[in-house]
Design an enzyme around this catalytic site. Structure first.
Site, PDB file in Angstrom:
ATOM      1  N   TYR A  66      -0.142  22.178   4.189  1.00  0.00           N
ATOM      2  CA  TYR A  66      -1.381  22.027   4.964  1.00  0.00           C
ATOM      3  C   TYR A  66      -1.081  21.948   6.464  1.00  0.00           C
ATOM      4  CZ  TYR A  66      -6.049  19.969   5.964  1.00  0.00           C
ATOM      5  OH  TYR A  66      -7.313  19.699   6.433  1.00  0.00           O
ATOM      6  N   LYS A  91      -2.386  24.573   9.244  1.00  0.00           N
ATOM      7  CA  LYS A  91      -3.290  24.129  10.307  1.00  0.00           C
ATOM      8  C   LYS A  91      -2.679  24.348  11.691  1.00  0.00           C
ATOM      9  CE  LYS A  91      -6.813  22.844   7.802  1.00  0.00           C
ATOM     10  NZ  LYS A  91      -8.081  23.591   7.868  1.00  0.00           N
TER      11      LYS A  91
HETATM   12  N1  CAA Z   1       4.528   7.669   4.046  1.00  0.00           N
HETATM   13  C1  CAA Z   1       5.786   7.270   3.786  1.00  0.00           C
HETATM   14  N2  CAA Z   1       6.307   7.267   2.545  1.00  0.00           N
HETATM   15  C2  CAA Z   1       5.531   7.670   1.542  1.00  0.00           C
HETATM   16  C3  CAA Z   1       4.208   8.111   1.733  1.00  0.00           C
HETATM   17  C4  CAA Z   1       3.724   8.078   3.060  1.00  0.00           C
HETATM   18  N3  CAA Z   1       2.471   8.468   3.342  1.00  0.00           N
HETATM   19  N4  CAA Z   1       3.690   8.477   0.547  1.00  0.00           N
HETATM   20  C5  CAA Z   1       4.640   8.277  -0.370  1.00  0.00           C
HETATM   21  N5  CAA Z   1       5.752   7.775   0.223  1.00  0.00           N
HETATM   22  C6  CAA Z   1       7.019   7.436  -0.394  1.00  0.00           C
HETATM   23  C7  CAA Z   1       6.790   6.827  -1.768  1.00  0.00           C
HETATM   24  O1  CAA Z   1       6.651   5.425  -1.646  1.00  0.00           O
HETATM   25  C8  CAA Z   1       8.035   7.241  -2.512  1.00  0.00           C
HETATM   26  O2  CAA Z   1       9.106   6.414  -2.146  1.00  0.00           O
HETATM   27  P1  CAA Z   1      10.275   6.129  -3.200  1.00  0.00           P
HETATM   28  O3  CAA Z   1      10.879   7.469  -3.532  1.00  0.00           O
HETATM   29  O4  CAA Z   1      11.156   5.203  -2.474  1.00  0.00           O
HETATM   30  O5  CAA Z   1       9.569   5.507  -4.395  1.00  0.00           O
HETATM   31  C9  CAA Z   1       8.364   8.629  -1.923  1.00  0.00           C
HETATM   32  O6  CAA Z   1       7.727   8.656  -0.630  1.00  0.00           O
HETATM   33  C10 CAA Z   1       7.829   9.750  -2.769  1.00  0.00           C
HETATM   34  O7  CAA Z   1       6.511   9.437  -3.073  1.00  0.00           O
HETATM   35  P2  CAA Z   1       5.721  10.192  -4.176  1.00  0.00           P
HETATM   36  O8  CAA Z   1       6.642  10.594  -5.273  1.00  0.00           O
HETATM   37  O9  CAA Z   1       4.503   9.421  -4.517  1.00  0.00           O
HETATM   38  O10 CAA Z   1       5.313  11.487  -3.363  1.00  0.00           O
HETATM   39  P3  CAA Z   1       4.396  12.613  -3.875  1.00  0.00           P
HETATM   40  O11 CAA Z   1       5.085  13.873  -3.653  1.00  0.00           O
HETATM   41  O12 CAA Z   1       3.879  12.363  -5.230  1.00  0.00           O
HETATM   42  O13 CAA Z   1       3.157  12.610  -2.903  1.00  0.00           O
HETATM   43  C11 CAA Z   1       1.319  11.845  -1.670  1.00  0.00           C
HETATM   44  C12 CAA Z   1       2.686  11.490  -2.226  1.00  0.00           C
HETATM   45  C13 CAA Z   1       0.266  11.811  -2.794  1.00  0.00           C
HETATM   46  C14 CAA Z   1       1.286  13.208  -1.041  1.00  0.00           C
HETATM   47  C15 CAA Z   1       1.016  10.793  -0.651  1.00  0.00           C
HETATM   48  O14 CAA Z   1       2.043  10.745   0.288  1.00  0.00           O
HETATM   49  C16 CAA Z   1      -0.245  11.022   0.119  1.00  0.00           C
HETATM   50  O15 CAA Z   1      -1.353  10.967  -0.434  1.00  0.00           O
HETATM   51  N6  CAA Z   1      -0.113  11.255   1.420  1.00  0.00           N
HETATM   52  C17 CAA Z   1      -1.228  11.388   2.306  1.00  0.00           C
HETATM   53  C18 CAA Z   1      -1.690  12.782   2.320  1.00  0.00           C
HETATM   54  C19 CAA Z   1      -2.835  12.914   3.266  1.00  0.00           C
HETATM   55  O16 CAA Z   1      -3.048  12.177   4.217  1.00  0.00           O
HETATM   56  N7  CAA Z   1      -3.650  13.931   3.035  1.00  0.00           N
HETATM   57  C20 CAA Z   1      -4.772  14.185   3.844  1.00  0.00           C
HETATM   58  C21 CAA Z   1      -5.819  14.862   3.036  1.00  0.00           C
HETATM   59  S1  CAA Z   1      -7.333  14.995   3.933  1.00  0.00           S
HETATM   60  C22 CAA Z   1      -7.017  16.141   5.055  1.00  0.00           C
HETATM   61  O17 CAA Z   1      -6.020  16.802   5.063  1.00  0.00           O
HETATM   62  C23 CAA Z   1      -8.116  16.355   6.070  1.00  0.00           C
HETATM   63  C24 CAA Z   1      -7.572  16.393   7.421  1.00  0.00           C
HETATM   64  O18 CAA Z   1      -7.418  17.452   7.961  1.00  0.00           O
HETATM   65  C25 CAA Z   1      -7.300  15.141   8.134  1.00  0.00           C
END
Ligand code: CAA
Length: 248
Positions: free
Chosen positions: A154, A158
């Site tokens: 993304y 963007k």
């Molecule tokens: N920051 C730092 N660390 C993070 C993290 C974050 N945001 N998210 C997960 N981690 C860590 C986890 O704690 C995990 O650590 P460990 O390996 O030590 O356990 C590691 O990173 C891996 O995590 P996951 O296995 O859970 O990672 P994943 O690949 O399944 O995905 C995610 C995680 C669902 C993407 C999650 O990070 C997330 O939801 N992030 C935010 C995404 C976001 O903001 N999207 C915006 C959508 S809206 C939009 O895009 C509109 C716009 O234009 C603003």
């Protein structure tokens, strides 16, 4: 003067619907172009826009298809007149860290979020330059400026959109056509509500204004850029993010 015709891709979505309403209020004939398969959303969209009395119409399109965008441009021209304004708001997320991202999660997102911009612009740009007027607004994102965990696809698309914006802005600047990006921050949309609640709370805590944005706050910026007297703003990226990311 006849009404200017505006096409809003992703037009029935969270931001798209509000953009359509703002443009219609500004006296545009608006075409909300979106996937016909979003039936539930389409019904709600029709109810929300009923009072606009035909100045907002739905037309089906899949922006990832060049042919469908070409066909949309022809249909709109036949029914409503030449396309004067395009707002590229169609976008999807496939949030996952790169280590787990599949090729399909990368490609699907690129086809919609980035190829879609090419597909729409390529099919309207000749008409706009020939007529000496056009307004193109690409809905980018704050995450294209900052990067976001779980959004390599993304954020790349963007950021790419804004590169496209600047290059096209230069190409058409002398022909009365402006091309700009708007980079929304986190707003009250279905897309943002899909972010896990704990992560969303952490993000909101970092927004200086202390809240999510309203879709109408994005839409008014888009409407501003599409005005007839906005011809000196081109190649710009307007951040609308509650102070989440500041730069100069
Ligand atoms: N920051 C730092 N660390 C993070 C993290 C974050 N945001 N998210 C997960 N981690 C860590 C986890 O704690 C995990 O650590 P460990 O390996 O030590 O356990 C590691 O990173 C891996 O995590 P996951 O296995 O859970 O990672 P994943 O690949 O399944 O995905 C995610 C995680 C669902 C993407 C999650 O990070 C997330 O939801 N992030 C935010 C995404 C976001 O903001 N999207 C915006 C959508 S809206 C939009 O895009 C509109 C716009 O234009 C603003």
């Amino acid at each position: 003067m006849t009404k200017r015709v505006a096409v809003v891709t992703g037009g029935i979505g969270g931001l798209g619907t509000e953009i359509c309403k703002h443009l219609a209020r500004d006296g545009r004939q608006v075409i909300a172009a979106d996937l016909a398969s979003r039936e539930d959303r389409l019904e709600a969209f029709r109810a929300e826009t009923r009072e606009y009395d035909g100045s907002i119409r739905f037309e089906p399109v899949d922006v990832s298809s060049f042919e469908q965008c070409a066909d949309l441009a022809k249909r709109v021209e036949g029914r409503f007149g030449s396309v004067d304004i395009v707002v590229n708001a169609a976008g999807i997320t496939r949030d996952v860290s790169l280590r787990k991202m599949t090729e399909a999660q990368w490609n699907d997102l690129m086809h919609v979020n980035l190829d879609g911009v090419f597909n729409m612009c390529r099919n309207v740009v000749d008409g706009m330059t020939a007529r000496g007027f056009g307004r193109i607004v690409n809905i980018s994102s704050v995450n294209g400026q900052t990067g976001q965990f779980g959004q390599t696809n993304y954020s790349a698309a963007k950021a790419g959109m804004h590169g496209f914006t600047m290059a096209l802005a230069r190409e058409v600047a002398k022909k009365g056509v402006t091309v700009n990006s708007v980079s929304p921050g986190y707003c009250k949309t279905e897309m943002v509500m899909k972010v896990p609640e704990d992560i969303r709370a952490q993000i909101i805590a970092q927004i200086p204004v202390g809240r999510l944005g309203e879709p109408s706050e994005i839409a008014r910026t888009v409407a501003f850029l599409t005005a007839d007297d906005a011809g000196f703003i081109t190649g710009a990226n307007i951040p609308v993010n509650g102070g989440y990311f500041m730069s100069f």
